[in-house]
Enzyme design. Structure first.
Site, PDB file in Angstrom:
ATOM      1  N   ASP A  14      -3.729 -18.404  58.882  1.00 50.92           N
ATOM      2  CA  ASP A  14      -3.343 -18.366  60.299  1.00 50.92           C
ATOM      3  C   ASP A  14      -1.831 -18.520  60.479  1.00 50.92           C
ATOM      4  OD1 ASP A  14      -2.975 -21.006  59.611  1.00 50.92           O
ATOM      5  OD2 ASP A  14      -4.493 -21.817  60.979  1.00 50.92           O
ATOM      6  N   HIS A  68       0.032 -20.970  59.147  1.00 56.20           N
ATOM      7  CA  HIS A  68       0.587 -22.327  59.117  1.00 56.20           C
ATOM      8  C   HIS A  68       1.461 -22.553  57.892  1.00 56.20           C
ATOM      9  CE1 HIS A  68      -3.287 -23.887  56.995  1.00 56.20           C
ATOM     10  NE2 HIS A  68      -2.322 -24.143  56.149  1.00 56.20           N
ATOM     11  N   ASP A 107       2.802 -32.555  53.083  1.00 58.39           N
ATOM     12  CA  ASP A 107       1.681 -33.024  53.911  1.00 58.39           C
ATOM     13  C   ASP A 107       0.645 -33.795  53.091  1.00 58.39           C
ATOM     14  OD1 ASP A 107       0.818 -30.811  52.485  1.00 58.39           O
ATOM     15  OD2 ASP A 107       0.573 -29.528  54.239  1.00 58.39           O
ATOM     16  N   GLU A 132      -0.136 -26.156  62.326  1.00 55.64           N
ATOM     17  CA  GLU A 132      -1.090 -25.143  62.758  1.00 55.64           C
ATOM     18  C   GLU A 132      -0.514 -24.322  63.923  1.00 55.64           C
ATOM     19  OE1 GLU A 132      -3.379 -24.458  60.905  1.00 55.64           O
ATOM     20  OE2 GLU A 132      -4.869 -26.022  60.527  1.00 55.64           O
TER      21      GLU A 132
HETATM   22  C1  GLP Z   1      -2.982 -25.766  52.789  1.00 58.15           C
HETATM   23  C2  GLP Z   1      -1.635 -26.508  52.725  1.00 58.15           C
HETATM   24  C3  GLP Z   1      -0.498 -25.557  52.896  1.00 58.15           C
HETATM   25  C4  GLP Z   1      -0.819 -24.311  52.111  1.00 58.15           C
HETATM   26  C5  GLP Z   1      -1.935 -23.562  52.766  1.00 58.15           C
HETATM   27  C6  GLP Z   1      -2.479 -22.412  51.952  1.00 58.15           C
HETATM   28  O1  GLP Z   1      -3.904 -26.279  53.628  1.00 58.15           O
HETATM   29  N1  GLP Z   1      -1.468 -27.611  53.618  1.00 58.15           N
HETATM   30  O2  GLP Z   1       0.708 -26.168  52.470  1.00 58.15           O
HETATM   31  O3  GLP Z   1       0.285 -23.464  52.075  1.00 58.15           O
HETATM   32  O4  GLP Z   1      -2.938 -24.424  53.223  1.00 58.15           O
HETATM   33  O5  GLP Z   1      -3.298 -22.831  50.925  1.00 58.15           O
HETATM   34  P1  GLP Z   1      -3.608 -21.912  49.676  1.00 58.15           P
HETATM   35  O6  GLP Z   1      -2.322 -21.796  48.934  1.00 58.15           O
HETATM   36  O7  GLP Z   1      -4.640 -22.639  48.872  1.00 58.15           O
HETATM   37  O8  GLP Z   1      -4.061 -20.610  50.197  1.00 58.15           O
END
Ligand code: GLP
Length: 256
Positions: free
Chosen positions: A132, A134, A63, A139
């Protein structure tokens, strides 16, 4: 699903890294799907330490934020080059990350999907998980059959990611993300989750019903999905003794 629970994030990430290292040794032109966020950092650190040959490896990132300059400190382009690629011998032309500044988003997304197929499909997809549930930036309520497309972030995700940007105002509201259908086509999915704030999302993803409200639950339908957890993210799993039992009873030939 395989649930691997380790004492620390680094212990869990080291095992995940060994699976990727084995793939790269056996298939030098492997196709990796990669993730951003704080979670994969210990994995990327370990992969760099292993000093693997990335000269033929192809990568597709999950992404990217829409509208953030490519060289912005919080773009996922910057993240990947800073935390992984610049420490390897990967060829820049083998790195694919969604272009958050494309003029034609639907066309870009369709081309991204076609490119993944053209390069042979993703061998291992690395995933984190949002609080959440995702995966990528899919989402809650994302179609479980979705493809690469534009998504609007939830306010929760914007709050969660504010720590990287400094203020919530700076975070783009839109992103391009691989779809859940795209992720499900990877031959193997490796999801990492660390910390107490992921415990609820993980409990639902592993032991709850499959539902679009927690997109990671779809991995229950994937033939080769592994969850690498630390004790904190695993804390709300009802059957964690069983998962530990399975791991400690792995036949020799199945060990990572
Ligand atoms: C982000 C990314 C995800 C990631 C998630 C958790 O926004 N788009 O790919 O897995 O949110 O982030 P973190 O690893 O910093 O908790």
């Amino acid at each position: 699903m395989e649930i691997i629970i380790q004492n620390t994030p680094q212990d869990a990430a080291d095992i995940a890294a060994s699976i990727i290292a084995k793939l790269l040794n056996e298939k030098p032109n492997a196709v990796l799907g990669l993730a951003t966020g704080s979670t994969p950092l210990p994995l990327y650190k370990r992969l760099v330490e292993l000093n693997l040959d990335w000269s033929q490896v192809i990568t597709f990132n999950l992404d990217e934020y829409i509208g953030l300059p490519r060289d912005h400190s919080q773009s996922y382009h910057t993240f990947m080059w800073e935390n992984l690629f610049r420490h390897t011998n990967i060829h820049p032309s083998n790195v694919y990350i969604p272009d958050g500044n494309t003029a034609d988003i639907p066309k870009f997304c369709a081309d991204y999907e076609a490119l993944i197929i053209e390069k042979g499909g993703i061998d291992i997809q690395v995933l984190g998980i949002g609080t959440d549930g995702h995966i990528g930036f899919n989402e809650p309520t994302s179609s479980l059959a979705s493809r690469t497309r534009i998504k609007t972030l939830t306010q929760q995700t914007i709050r969660d990611n504010a720590r990287f940007f400094g203020t919530e105002e700076e975070i783009p509201h839109h992103v391009i993300t691989m779809g859940i259908g795209t992720i499900m086509e990877a031959r193997q999915n490796i999801l990492l989750a660390f910390g107490e704030n992921k415990a609820q999302a993980i409990a639902e993803a592993v032991e709850g019903p499959i539902q679009a409200i927690n997109p990671a639950t779809v991995l229950q339908m994937h033939p080769n999905a592994k969850f690498f957890l630390d004790i904190k993210s695993a804390s709300r799993l009802k059957r964690k003794e069983y998962y530990n039992w399975v791991y400690s009873n792995k036949p020799e030939w199945q060990k990572f």
